[in-house]
Scaffold this motif. Sequence first.
Motif, PDB file in Angstrom:
ATOM      1  N   LYS A  10       0.797  -1.213   0.000  1.00  0.00           N
ATOM      2  CA  LYS A  10       0.000   0.000   0.000  1.00  0.00           C
ATOM      3  C   LYS A  10       0.841   1.279   0.000  1.00  0.00           C
ATOM      4  O   LYS A  10       0.462   2.277  -0.607  1.00  0.00           O
ATOM      5  N   LYS A  11       1.982   1.260   0.673  1.00  0.00           N
ATOM      6  CA  LYS A  11       2.835   2.446   0.681  1.00  0.00           C
ATOM      7  C   LYS A  11       3.395   2.716  -0.715  1.00  0.00           C
ATOM      8  O   LYS A  11       3.448   3.855  -1.169  1.00  0.00           O
ATOM      9  N   ALA A  13       2.032   1.683  -3.540  1.00  0.00           N
ATOM     10  CA  ALA A  13       0.900   2.080  -4.384  1.00  0.00           C
ATOM     11  C   ALA A  13       0.567   3.550  -4.185  1.00  0.00           C
ATOM     12  O   ALA A  13       0.308   4.281  -5.147  1.00  0.00           O
ATOM     13  N   SER A  14       0.571   3.999  -2.928  1.00  0.00           N
ATOM     14  CA  SER A  14       0.285   5.399  -2.636  1.00  0.00           C
ATOM     15  C   SER A  14       1.352   6.316  -3.221  1.00  0.00           C
ATOM     16  O   SER A  14       1.049   7.390  -3.759  1.00  0.00           O
ATOM     17  N   ARG A  17       0.736   6.465  -6.964  1.00  0.00           N
ATOM     18  CA  ARG A  17      -0.479   7.242  -7.245  1.00  0.00           C
ATOM     19  C   ARG A  17      -0.214   8.736  -7.126  1.00  0.00           C
ATOM     20  O   ARG A  17      -0.620   9.522  -7.997  1.00  0.00           O
ATOM     21  N   LYS A  18       0.454   9.150  -6.064  1.00  0.00           N
ATOM     22  CA  LYS A  18       0.728  10.575  -5.862  1.00  0.00           C
ATOM     23  C   LYS A  18       1.636  11.131  -6.952  1.00  0.00           C
ATOM     24  O   LYS A  18       1.447  12.256  -7.424  1.00  0.00           O
ATOM     25  N   VAL A  29      -6.493   2.663  -7.948  1.00  0.00           N
ATOM     26  CA  VAL A  29      -5.547   1.746  -7.313  1.00  0.00           C
ATOM     27  C   VAL A  29      -6.252   0.461  -6.890  1.00  0.00           C
ATOM     28  O   VAL A  29      -7.351   0.504  -6.338  1.00  0.00           O
ATOM     29  N   HIS A  31      -5.206  -3.555  -5.017  1.00  0.00           N
ATOM     30  CA  HIS A  31      -4.135  -4.213  -4.261  1.00  0.00           C
ATOM     31  C   HIS A  31      -4.076  -5.725  -4.478  1.00  0.00           C
ATOM     32  O   HIS A  31      -3.253  -6.393  -3.865  1.00  0.00           O
ATOM     33  N   GLU A 176     -13.901  10.263  -4.771  1.00  0.00           N
ATOM     34  CA  GLU A 176     -12.540   9.740  -4.944  1.00  0.00           C
ATOM     35  C   GLU A 176     -12.071   9.882  -6.382  1.00  0.00           C
ATOM     36  O   GLU A 176     -10.933  10.291  -6.640  1.00  0.00           O
ATOM     37  N   ASP A 180     -10.741  13.514  -6.282  1.00  0.00           N
ATOM     38  CA  ASP A 180      -9.522  12.989  -5.645  1.00  0.00           C
ATOM     39  C   ASP A 180      -9.570  13.114  -4.124  1.00  0.00           C
ATOM     40  O   ASP A 180      -8.537  13.246  -3.473  1.00  0.00           O
ATOM     41  N   ASP A 182     -10.247  11.458  -0.455  1.00  0.00           N
ATOM     42  CA  ASP A 182     -10.328  10.155   0.195  1.00  0.00           C
ATOM     43  C   ASP A 182     -11.087  10.284   1.507  1.00  0.00           C
ATOM     44  O   ASP A 182     -10.930   9.495   2.427  1.00  0.00           O
TER      45      ASP A 182
END
Length: 222
Positions: A10-11, A13-14, A17-18, A29, A31, A176, A180, A182
């Motif tokens: 997840k880190k 992926a984040s 994404r950013k 995204v 997982h 989302e 954008d 969350d």
Amino acid sequence: MRVLVVEDQKKTASFIRKALAAEGFTVDVCHNGENAFTAATATAFDGIVLDIMLPGSDGLNVLRRLREQKDRTPVLLLSARGAVSERIEGLNAGADDYLPKPFAVAELVARVRALSRRGGESKSTTLRIADLSLDTILHQAQRGGKTFDLTTREFRLLEFLMRSAGRICGRMTILEKVWDYDFDPGTNLVDVYMRRLREKIDGDCETKLLHTVRGVGYVLRE
């Protein structure tokens, strides 16, 4: 341009994404492999960043299933294993590019941009639902011979709804994907924009396309 990032960490992926969002991409995204396959078949993406090592169905299996369904969305494979044999297996499965981990974020963004341009050469720039059409280049919608301009947010909202045609979209999902966010800002932001959009695309038309599903969200369908 809309990109699907499939990464179980997840880190990471984040982080991806950013980085892509900062360059103007709209990013979804997932997982795991099953959610990735469902998302890729339900929404038209300009590119997919796909990690090979995923729980359940791995990245190569997801890629093969997409190609079996004649899905030609450009795919960038990611893997912590850099063996030549794995790269060859990925390319033979239908990948368009391969990037070993760890990678420089600038290189990943550059490769995704190149892939999305390549995929866009053969992709239609016009979305259609019934007699409603949306030009994704000019940001113009047309229905019943009438053309109307859209604000940037109205365009993103209508594009998301048209790419999700037939599926009920909850307010949080819309926040989302279109804003954008969350988190829920605690306002009627979505409802206000939906009302504006409905006035434009449905107006005096006898057949309505944008429907409210009470207590759930909205759906665009014939």
